[in-house]
Design an enzyme around this catalytic site. Sequence first.
Site, short mmCIF file in Angstrom:
data_model
loop_
_atom_site.label_atom_id
_atom_site.label_comp_id
_atom_site.label_asym_id
_atom_site.label_seq_id
_atom_site.Cartn_x
_atom_site.Cartn_y
_atom_site.Cartn_z
N LYS A 1 -4.19 28.36 -25.01
CA LYS A 1 -3.37 28.31 -26.20
C LYS A 1 -3.91 27.35 -27.26
O LYS A 1 -3.50 27.38 -28.40
CB LYS A 1 -1.93 27.92 -25.82
N MET B 1 31.91 21.41 8.65
CA MET B 1 32.26 21.61 7.24
C MET B 1 31.44 20.65 6.36
O MET B 1 31.99 19.94 5.54
CB MET B 1 33.75 21.34 7.02
N LYS C 1 30.88 39.34 1.71
CA LYS C 1 32.18 39.83 2.20
C LYS C 1 33.25 39.57 1.15
O LYS C 1 33.40 38.44 0.70
CB LYS C 1 32.54 39.09 3.48
N CYS D 1 39.12 34.44 4.53
CA CYS D 1 38.01 33.47 4.60
C CYS D 1 37.50 33.31 6.03
O CYS D 1 36.30 33.16 6.27
CB CYS D 1 38.45 32.11 4.06
#
Length: 551
Positions: free
Chosen positions: A45, A286, A364, A466
């Site tokens: 460039k 979790m 899902k 869930c």
Amino acid sequence: MFITNSTYRTYLVTDSTMIPESSTFIDQVTESIMGGASMVQLREKTLSTRDFIERAKAVRKVTKEFCIPLIINDRIDVALAVNADGVHVGQDDMPAITVRKILGEKKLIGVTCSNPEEVKQVCEEGVADYIGVGTVFKTNTKKDVKDPKGCGPIGIRKMLKVLGDHNRTAKKEIKVVAIGGINHDNAGSVLYQCSLPGLQSLTGLAVVSCIMASEEPKYATADFDRYYQEQELPTMDNLDGETAQDIVKMIKGVRSNSPLVHHITNNVVKNFSANVTLALGASPIMSELANEFEEFTCKFKNLSLVLNLGTPIPEQIELFKSAMKVYNAAGHHIVFDPVAAGASLARLQCCKDILNAGYVSVIKGNLGEISALLKLTSGYSSTERNSINRVVSRGVDSVDSEVEEKDIFELGEAVARDFKCVVVITGSTNYIFDGICLSANVRSPVRIAKVPGGSKLMGSITGTGCSLGSTIGAFLAGCATDVNGTPIFIDPFSAVWGAVTYYNVAGSVAGKIGTGPGSFMINFLDCLNDVEKLEPILKEKKLFGNFTEAP
Ligand code: 3NM
């Protein structure tokens, strides 16, 4: 020069501003060619015309020796001066039609495209040999890209759809390479995700910094080859047919392997999802601590990740994305639950960002959620979508009474094909679509399974939708090895079918015992935990060929 599809496979685009101190520009290019670069584009460039020509001559010497094409970026004069094999132009450069007039029929012409409209125009003009589609991901190499975040695989597929429709009937096929932010971490999934089986896939990958800035350009280039080998899609032939039919075997696998199901989920359902996971005999975690994700993937073979969009905040979306990178790199399954995807454009944008960030094996959702995702597909699968288009997600509850089954089939198939994953549409009847075991070259049918819903009471307590995600995660991870920890291949579609069936059978049995939501919740957990009680019913359930309608 003989040009084939493999000519486009590993397309090196040069950049002289990022050469490691220990190397030179020409060494980097030469090493890369020795490592298997199949085509080189000289992109300068800032060089003066004279220096550009000198550099082009030096590169030409090497490309000639290795019999690979040299393409010059933008500068037709330079290409003519060194008798290069072709020219690559962007949307603001000389129009391809003019380039063709100057260069004649024998030279290669490539055009950069960043959206389906630009692809359409190139197809209509009919002079380009190939297009470069991008930017796929964020890149530091080119500053003036139209979409700095990158259009992701979702954007690339929309362009491939236009190209594929053209190539199906065109006399001369236009090839396609993807560009922008492609490196060794994502090349495999770019090839896998940026394809429309039976219609159009990428011919190759174009790469700048991953090779030009590498201390080992030869190996950095050679490594790209293996991603093509990994692109074989699983087919029906390499499935464990016996296990795929046997839900009892699957749930026993879950219990004996005790898989870890990592949830990043919403606060409302954390407790219930953890209890469901435990009742199945799996271990819930979790975690939202990004630093430990890699430790999980290194430590556990029986592992999956469940991503639930129930209560999204920007930090959580970033966490999803980093978790996806880690799980994808380790090859563990990810289940994505696009909760209320259609409730707002902002939420749909979250889904887009997530689904562009990596690969999920299962999506899902209810009818409203999955139909919202239809907007992210390329449209290569569907023809009519009238009644699906009428479905509007109403928060988390969807409306399935207005929709005919054939539309549900069309919807599920479209989403499963585009995302190359298993799609579950939940409702009073659950539909499962297999977008994984497809043939890459022909338009093979998508397997569909139909599983009746468990009990109306499942809708009376929070988290049953869930926790189906948790169950799918447990089955996928539980079936990943045999009892001795040796990896086995059971196709995700069968594992998902097993999970959905097991979950609903448990719900159905629990629904017949209790008197209301409170007792149902307890009975449901007990039933999920009681394989012996469910076993006689489960033995009746079979996946029949291409389509299953459970008795
Ligand atoms: N063209 P890297 S992106 C030259 O989107 C170029 O058209 C792009 O560099 C486009 O492989 C790009 O280092 C640079 O990300 C790609």
